[in-house]
Design a protein around this motif. Sequence first.
Motif, PDB file in Angstrom:
ATOM      1  N   ALA A   1       0.890  -1.266   0.045  1.00 38.10           N
ATOM      2  CA  ALA A   1       0.149   0.028   0.061  1.00 38.10           C
ATOM      3  C   ALA A   1       0.780   1.113  -0.040  1.00 38.10           C
ATOM      4  CB  ALA A   1      -0.863  -0.108   1.242  1.00 38.10           C
ATOM      5  N   VAL A   2       0.088   2.379  -0.069  1.00 37.70           N
ATOM      6  CA  VAL A   2       1.048   3.806  -0.326  1.00 37.70           C
ATOM      7  C   VAL A   2       0.576   4.297   0.811  1.00 37.70           C
ATOM      8  CG1 VAL A   2       1.464   5.645  -1.589  1.00 37.70           C
ATOM      9  CG2 VAL A   2       0.911   3.794  -2.713  1.00 37.70           C
ATOM     10  N   LEU A   3       1.572   4.909   1.697  1.00 39.25           N
ATOM     11  CA  LEU A   3       1.441   5.820   2.943  1.00 39.25           C
ATOM     12  C   LEU A   3       1.820   7.435   2.246  1.00 39.25           C
ATOM     13  CD1 LEU A   3       0.567   5.421   5.878  1.00 39.25           C
ATOM     14  CD2 LEU A   3       2.888   5.651   6.466  1.00 39.25           C
ATOM     15  N   VAL A   4       0.859   8.181   2.679  1.00 33.89           N
ATOM     16  CA  VAL A   4       1.083   9.808   2.650  1.00 33.89           C
ATOM     17  C   VAL A   4       0.641  10.480   3.582  1.00 33.89           C
ATOM     18  CG1 VAL A   4       0.645   9.622   0.330  1.00 33.89           C
ATOM     19  CG2 VAL A   4      -1.340  10.047   1.560  1.00 33.89           C
ATOM     20  N   VAL A   5       1.128  11.611   4.002  1.00 32.95           N
ATOM     21  CA  VAL A   5       0.689  12.494   5.008  1.00 32.95           C
ATOM     22  C   VAL A   5      -0.655  12.611   4.927  1.00 32.95           C
ATOM     23  CG1 VAL A   5       3.099  13.376   5.481  1.00 32.95           C
ATOM     24  CG2 VAL A   5       1.384  14.502   3.921  1.00 32.95           C
ATOM     25  N   ALA A   6      -1.327  12.809   6.004  1.00 34.74           N
ATOM     26  CA  ALA A   6      -2.815  13.333   6.103  1.00 34.74           C
ATOM     27  C   ALA A   6      -2.876  14.498   5.501  1.00 34.74           C
ATOM     28  CB  ALA A   6      -3.119  13.190   7.576  1.00 34.74           C
ATOM     29  N   GLY A   7      -3.972  14.447   4.651  1.00 34.92           N
ATOM     30  CA  GLY A   7      -4.623  15.562   3.898  1.00 34.92           C
ATOM     31  C   GLY A   7      -3.795  15.753   2.545  1.00 34.92           C
ATOM     32  N   ASN A   8      -2.906  15.012   2.147  1.00 31.93           N
ATOM     33  CA  ASN A   8      -2.079  14.841   0.812  1.00 31.93           C
ATOM     34  C   ASN A   8      -3.439  14.335  -0.169  1.00 31.93           C
ATOM     35  OD1 ASN A   8      -0.934  13.785  -1.638  1.00 31.93           O
ATOM     36  ND2 ASN A   8       0.763  13.770  -0.484  1.00 31.93           N
ATOM     37  N   THR A   9      -3.776  15.234  -1.168  1.00 35.74           N
ATOM     38  CA  THR A   9      -4.699  14.933  -2.055  1.00 35.74           C
ATOM     39  C   THR A   9      -4.067  14.596  -3.409  1.00 35.74           C
ATOM     40  OG1 THR A   9      -5.052  17.438  -2.594  1.00 35.74           O
ATOM     41  CG2 THR A   9      -6.613  16.388  -1.001  1.00 35.74           C
ATOM     42  N   GLU A  10      -2.706  14.808  -3.722  1.00 33.59           N
ATOM     43  CA  GLU A  10      -2.177  14.772  -4.876  1.00 33.59           C
ATOM     44  C   GLU A  10      -1.910  13.355  -5.270  1.00 33.59           C
ATOM     45  OE1 GLU A  10       2.118  16.421  -7.223  1.00 33.59           O
ATOM     46  OE2 GLU A  10       1.430  17.317  -5.151  1.00 33.59           O
ATOM     47  N   ILE A  11      -1.793  12.548  -4.173  1.00 35.75           N
ATOM     48  CA  ILE A  11      -1.262  11.066  -4.595  1.00 35.75           C
ATOM     49  C   ILE A  11      -2.724  10.282  -4.215  1.00 35.75           C
ATOM     50  CG2 ILE A  11       0.114   9.151  -3.760  1.00 35.75           C
ATOM     51  CD1 ILE A  11       2.531  11.213  -3.382  1.00 35.75           C
ATOM     52  N   THR A  12      -3.308   9.855  -4.899  1.00 33.16           N
ATOM     53  CA  THR A  12      -4.531   9.121  -4.453  1.00 33.16           C
ATOM     54  C   THR A  12      -4.311   7.463  -4.704  1.00 33.16           C
ATOM     55  OG1 THR A  12      -5.330   9.430  -6.729  1.00 33.16           O
ATOM     56  CG2 THR A  12      -6.045  10.813  -4.888  1.00 33.16           C
ATOM     57  N   GLY A  13      -3.109   6.873  -5.160  1.00 31.94           N
ATOM     58  CA  GLY A  13      -2.946   5.603  -5.127  1.00 31.94           C
ATOM     59  C   GLY A  13      -1.464   5.490  -5.919  1.00 31.94           C
ATOM     60  N   VAL A  14      -1.305   4.312  -6.031  1.00 35.58           N
ATOM     61  CA  VAL A  14      -0.083   3.717  -6.836  1.00 35.58           C
ATOM     62  C   VAL A  14       0.334   4.292  -8.251  1.00 35.58           C
ATOM     63  CG1 VAL A  14      -0.681   1.569  -7.948  1.00 35.58           C
ATOM     64  CG2 VAL A  14       1.833   1.678  -7.353  1.00 35.58           C
ATOM     65  N   ASP A  15      -0.974   4.673  -9.231  1.00 36.36           N
ATOM     66  CA  ASP A  15      -0.696   5.276 -10.442  1.00 36.36           C
ATOM     67  C   ASP A  15      -0.146   6.697 -10.084  1.00 36.36           C
ATOM     68  OD1 ASP A  15      -1.550   2.918 -11.464  1.00 36.36           O
ATOM     69  OD2 ASP A  15      -3.562   3.633 -11.701  1.00 36.36           O
ATOM     70  N   ASP A  16      -0.275   7.175  -9.048  1.00 36.60           N
ATOM     71  CA  ASP A  16       0.064   8.782  -8.947  1.00 36.60           C
ATOM     72  C   ASP A  16       1.739   8.761  -8.378  1.00 36.60           C
ATOM     73  OD1 ASP A  16      -2.227   9.825  -9.677  1.00 36.60           O
ATOM     74  OD2 ASP A  16      -3.146   9.552  -7.569  1.00 36.60           O
ATOM     75  N   LEU A  17       2.162   7.700  -8.457  1.00 36.45           N
ATOM     76  CA  LEU A  17       3.646   7.817  -8.056  1.00 36.45           C
ATOM     77  C   LEU A  17       4.874   8.151  -8.948  1.00 36.45           C
ATOM     78  CD1 LEU A  17       3.908   4.768  -5.523  1.00 36.45           C
ATOM     79  CD2 LEU A  17       3.330   7.232  -4.848  1.00 36.45           C
ATOM     80  N   ALA A  18       4.352   8.238 -10.039  1.00 37.75           N
ATOM     81  CA  ALA A  18       5.409   8.688 -11.323  1.00 37.75           C
ATOM     82  C   ALA A  18       5.786  10.106 -11.109  1.00 37.75           C
ATOM     83  CB  ALA A  18       4.555   8.446 -12.614  1.00 37.75           C
ATOM     84  N   GLY A  19       7.195  10.204 -11.052  1.00 35.86           N
ATOM     85  CA  GLY A  19       7.683  11.472 -10.621  1.00 35.86           C
ATOM     86  C   GLY A  19       7.868  11.781  -9.482  1.00 35.86           C
ATOM     87  N   LYS A  20       7.207  10.835  -8.621  1.00 36.02           N
ATOM     88  CA  LYS A  20       7.562  11.294  -7.001  1.00 36.02           C
ATOM     89  C   LYS A  20       8.849  10.616  -6.302  1.00 36.02           C
ATOM     90  CE  LYS A  20       3.571  13.251  -7.297  1.00 36.02           C
ATOM     91  NZ  LYS A  20       3.643  14.735  -7.111  1.00 36.02           N
ATOM     92  N   VAL A  21       9.177  11.090  -5.254  1.00 40.65           N
ATOM     93  CA  VAL A  21      10.184  10.430  -4.462  1.00 40.65           C
ATOM     94  C   VAL A  21       9.532   9.438  -3.559  1.00 40.65           C
ATOM     95  CG1 VAL A  21      12.241  10.733  -3.031  1.00 40.65           C
ATOM     96  CG2 VAL A  21      11.533  12.419  -4.716  1.00 40.65           C
ATOM     97  N   VAL A  22       9.778   8.515  -3.637  1.00 38.96           N
ATOM     98  CA  VAL A  22       9.022   7.216  -2.855  1.00 38.96           C
ATOM     99  C   VAL A  22       9.916   6.670  -1.760  1.00 38.96           C
ATOM    100  CG1 VAL A  22       7.396   5.364  -2.876  1.00 38.96           C
ATOM    101  CG2 VAL A  22       7.270   7.086  -4.663  1.00 38.96           C
ATOM    102  N   ALA A  23       9.514   6.461  -0.669  1.00 38.45           N
ATOM    103  CA  ALA A  23      10.428   5.702   0.318  1.00 38.45           C
ATOM    104  C   ALA A  23       9.834   4.061   0.595  1.00 38.45           C
ATOM    105  CB  ALA A  23      10.315   6.093   1.655  1.00 38.45           C
TER     106      ALA A  23
END
Length: 315
Positions: free
Chosen positions: A168-190
């Motif tokens: 699963a994908v964890l984001v900080v509360a309130g993040n509306t930019e990332i809504t799932g794995v398909d939104d990780l392109a171009g992002k820095v992911v831990a």
Amino acid sequence: MKAYKKVMAYALAFSMALSFTLGTSALADETETETEDNSVAIDKDAFDELIASGIVADDDTIASSEWATAVKEAGVLRVGGTRTSFLFSQLDETDDSLRGFDAGLYQLLARYILGDETAYELTQVDSSTREAVLQSDQVDVVVATYSITDSRKEVISFAGPYYTSQQAVLVVAGNTEITGVDDLAGKVVATQAGSTGPDILAEYAPEATVQEFETDTEARTALEQGRVDAYVTDYTLLLNAIVKNPDVYEIAGDVFGPEDNYGIGLPLDSDGVEFVNEFLQEIIDNGTWAELWQISLGDRTGIDTVPDAPVVGEE
């Protein structure tokens, strides 16, 4: 497995709702225990009573396994595990006891072999050291949300599986930019070094920039500090973080990736695999596995439906 997926859906809905309904909890320093003020504590009495009632193997069963015989003669089960996994193996500093789903399993195993659920020694491990402690004979077993993979089976052996999860994908509360794995392109992911995360991200988010961290705490700290945009790892571990840190994180979207089977690590080609599999099957058949799941996870996440246990021996 359908029942499991249904439970996963309930758990996902709960975890997302939880971040809006409970009070805020800050992430503690890596060397300290994170706050549990607003989290759902384990029922200590129910956990302790269940473990103390666990089955004990007879002498013939012990004698049938060289691995179990060696543990019996040593008088202690040496376990590679963690003491900071809130739902799976958390140290309670008020009584110096470890409780949770994984903790319950290795304490039940200690009781099964030695007749004493307290006859174990814990060596702390992380995702990058689990194979090493088995290969160097520092521990007899590793019970630490340990995913069964082909590469790991080249250097150690697994009993189980005893639990199944996904990513699963964890984001900080309130993040509306990332809504799932398909939104990780171009992002820095831990993700965690030595885990299945890097390979899964390479397949499901190939355009993400991946940063590997040694521990879950380091990865979540980077997320909180904005050094990464998201954190991908095992869903159950992320649920751990959300239950423990309400209002800090959210799960973005649905679980994804292959089903992730947790196994109990043992030395390569050890006959302990068959012994531990028989133990697991016994606690599944007599209802102990389901009771342990409910006390450790279900009651604390609001999930009433116990998932089907995995088929032991099928990886």
